[in-house]
Design a protein around this motif. Structure first.
Motif, PDB file in Angstrom:
ATOM      1  N   ALA A 158       0.920  -1.302  -0.041  1.00 23.88           N
ATOM      2  CA  ALA A 158      -0.002   0.083  -0.136  1.00 23.88           C
ATOM      3  C   ALA A 158       0.908   1.113  -0.120  1.00 23.88           C
ATOM      4  O   ALA A 158       0.547   2.436   0.433  1.00 23.88           O
ATOM      5  N   ALA A 159       2.027   1.066  -0.542  1.00 22.64           N
ATOM      6  CA  ALA A 159       2.932   2.128  -0.656  1.00 22.64           C
ATOM      7  C   ALA A 159       3.353   2.555  -2.180  1.00 22.64           C
ATOM      8  O   ALA A 159       3.242   1.589  -3.020  1.00 22.64           O
ATOM      9  N   GLY A 160       3.512   3.567  -2.300  1.00 21.48           N
ATOM     10  CA  GLY A 160       3.959   4.043  -3.739  1.00 21.48           C
ATOM     11  C   GLY A 160       3.527   5.610  -4.125  1.00 21.48           C
ATOM     12  O   GLY A 160       2.473   5.884  -3.147  1.00 21.48           O
ATOM     13  N   ARG A 161       3.869   6.166  -5.076  1.00 23.93           N
ATOM     14  CA  ARG A 161       3.623   7.336  -5.386  1.00 23.93           C
ATOM     15  C   ARG A 161       2.341   7.804  -5.984  1.00 23.93           C
ATOM     16  O   ARG A 161       1.829   8.753  -6.181  1.00 23.93           O
ATOM     17  N   SER A 162       1.770   6.701  -6.782  1.00 23.24           N
ATOM     18  CA  SER A 162       0.463   6.513  -7.291  1.00 23.24           C
ATOM     19  C   SER A 162       0.586   8.143  -8.469  1.00 23.24           C
ATOM     20  O   SER A 162      -0.414   8.644  -8.572  1.00 23.24           O
ATOM     21  N   TYR A 213       0.420  -8.016   7.280  1.00 21.74           N
ATOM     22  CA  TYR A 213       1.274  -6.750   7.253  1.00 21.74           C
ATOM     23  C   TYR A 213       1.188  -5.896   5.974  1.00 21.74           C
ATOM     24  O   TYR A 213       0.531  -6.213   5.039  1.00 21.74           O
ATOM     25  N   ALA A 214       1.046  -4.368   6.282  1.00 25.64           N
ATOM     26  CA  ALA A 214       0.605  -3.391   5.243  1.00 25.64           C
ATOM     27  C   ALA A 214       1.751  -2.688   5.082  1.00 25.64           C
ATOM     28  O   ALA A 214       2.154  -2.125   6.209  1.00 25.64           O
ATOM     29  N   VAL A 215       2.359  -2.611   3.924  1.00 27.89           N
ATOM     30  CA  VAL A 215       3.495  -1.690   3.705  1.00 27.89           C
ATOM     31  C   VAL A 215       2.932  -0.268   3.040  1.00 27.89           C
ATOM     32  O   VAL A 215       2.392  -0.363   2.255  1.00 27.89           O
ATOM     33  N   VAL A 216       2.901   0.637   3.850  1.00 34.05           N
ATOM     34  CA  VAL A 216       2.369   1.836   3.755  1.00 34.05           C
ATOM     35  C   VAL A 216       3.776   3.030   3.521  1.00 34.05           C
ATOM     36  O   VAL A 216       4.637   3.010   3.821  1.00 34.05           O
ATOM     37  N   ASP A 217       3.041   4.181   2.902  1.00 32.05           N
ATOM     38  CA  ASP A 217       3.927   5.289   3.032  1.00 32.05           C
ATOM     39  C   ASP A 217       3.140   6.536   3.566  1.00 32.05           C
ATOM     40  O   ASP A 217       2.844   6.414   4.894  1.00 32.05           O
ATOM     41  N   GLY A 218       2.395   7.194   3.004  1.00 30.52           N
ATOM     42  CA  GLY A 218       1.803   8.302   3.275  1.00 30.52           C
ATOM     43  C   GLY A 218       0.181   8.466   3.139  1.00 30.52           C
ATOM     44  O   GLY A 218      -0.395   9.363   3.469  1.00 30.52           O
ATOM     45  N   LEU A 237      -2.058  -6.368  -3.689  1.00 29.52           N
ATOM     46  CA  LEU A 237      -2.241  -4.987  -3.791  1.00 29.52           C
ATOM     47  C   LEU A 237      -3.245  -4.408  -3.280  1.00 29.52           C
ATOM     48  O   LEU A 237      -4.413  -4.678  -3.515  1.00 29.52           O
ATOM     49  N   ALA A 238      -2.976  -3.174  -2.518  1.00 28.71           N
ATOM     50  CA  ALA A 238      -4.213  -2.564  -1.914  1.00 28.71           C
ATOM     51  C   ALA A 238      -5.064  -1.912  -2.844  1.00 28.71           C
ATOM     52  O   ALA A 238      -6.297  -1.521  -2.668  1.00 28.71           O
ATOM     53  N   ASP A 239      -4.658  -1.638  -4.135  1.00 32.31           N
ATOM     54  CA  ASP A 239      -5.480  -0.978  -5.243  1.00 32.31           C
ATOM     55  C   ASP A 239      -6.233  -2.023  -6.129  1.00 32.31           C
ATOM     56  O   ASP A 239      -6.508  -1.562  -7.254  1.00 32.31           O
ATOM     57  N   MET A 240      -6.358  -3.026  -5.668  1.00 35.08           N
ATOM     58  CA  MET A 240      -7.009  -4.056  -6.377  1.00 35.08           C
ATOM     59  C   MET A 240      -8.223  -4.327  -5.501  1.00 35.08           C
ATOM     60  O   MET A 240      -8.354  -5.499  -4.978  1.00 35.08           O
ATOM     61  N   PRO A 241      -9.378  -3.828  -5.626  1.00 33.46           N
ATOM     62  CA  PRO A 241     -10.569  -3.837  -4.730  1.00 33.46           C
ATOM     63  C   PRO A 241     -11.570  -4.921  -4.901  1.00 33.46           C
ATOM     64  O   PRO A 241     -12.561  -5.009  -4.190  1.00 33.46           O
TER      65      PRO A 241
END
Length: 194
Positions: free
Chosen positions: A13-17, A52-57, A102-106
């Motif tokens: 769940a991290a990345g600049r998108s 585990y969730a790998v996050v940034d902002g 991936l967190a962006d696969m709903p």
């Protein structure tokens, strides 16, 4: 078969998108909850050894849903950095496999993840999802691949490993990946939520 109880979920769940713009993509509403929580909801009944969730902002609170937050302070180093951080954390729970999602696969379903677990055999397992055309996450890696996952660099991540593994075909609709506002708008329209 690799048991869910011996597997750790690693949610990236991290990345600049950058293609999504300035908005927090994972916090955008879709079907009454943030986009980034749909896969968490879908997989919450699976008895993973660790989550585990790998996050940034992102503002999405994965910890409130039972995931251990792992901070990626430099997502510009690519997807492989998030994979490395997540696998490092997951190794600490003594798991025999990791499921990277991936967190962006709903639209990912528990039924599909159970199929990945059912097919996986032993520490050498690599079982990826596929839309019938190409492999994609979620991907299950047996423990024999952990050290390799920790050495990856750049945005390509584990692409070559995934291509070499078994591909479990499911509906392309289940594997939709939201990268742009237009893709999210199309998904909302498809489900009648504007």
């Amino acid at each position: 078969m690799i048991r869910a109880e011996d597997t750790a979920l690693v949610l990236l769940a991290a990345g600049r998108s950058r293609r999504f713009g300035a908005a927090d993509k994972l916090a955008q509403p879709f079907l009454h909850q943030p986009l980034g929580l749909h896969v968490v909801t879908a997989l919450e009944a699976i008895p993973f050894r660790g989550r585990y969730a790998v996050v940034d902002g992102t503002r999405v609170d994965f910890a409130a849903r039972g995931l251990t937050m792992v901070r990626n302070d430099d997502p510009d180093l690519g997807l492989s950095r998030s994979v490395m951080l997540g696998v490092t954390a997951a190794k600490g729970c003594g798991c025999a496999a990791v499921l990277i999602a991936l967190a962006d696969m709903p639209r990912v379903t528990a039924a599909h993840v159970w199929r990945l677990l059912d097919y996986a055999e032993g520490p050498d397992a690599i079982v990826a999802s596929s839309n019938g055309d190409h492999p994609t996450p979620p991907v299950l890696f047996g423990a024999a691949h952990f050290d390799m996952l920790l050495t990856l660099e750049g945005q390509a991540g584990a692409r070559d490993l995934v291509r070499a593994g078994h591909h479990m075909v499911t509906s392309p609709d289940e594997l939709v990946d939201i990268d742009t506002p237009e893709q999210l708008a199309a998904l909302r329209k498809k489900y009648g939520v504007g």
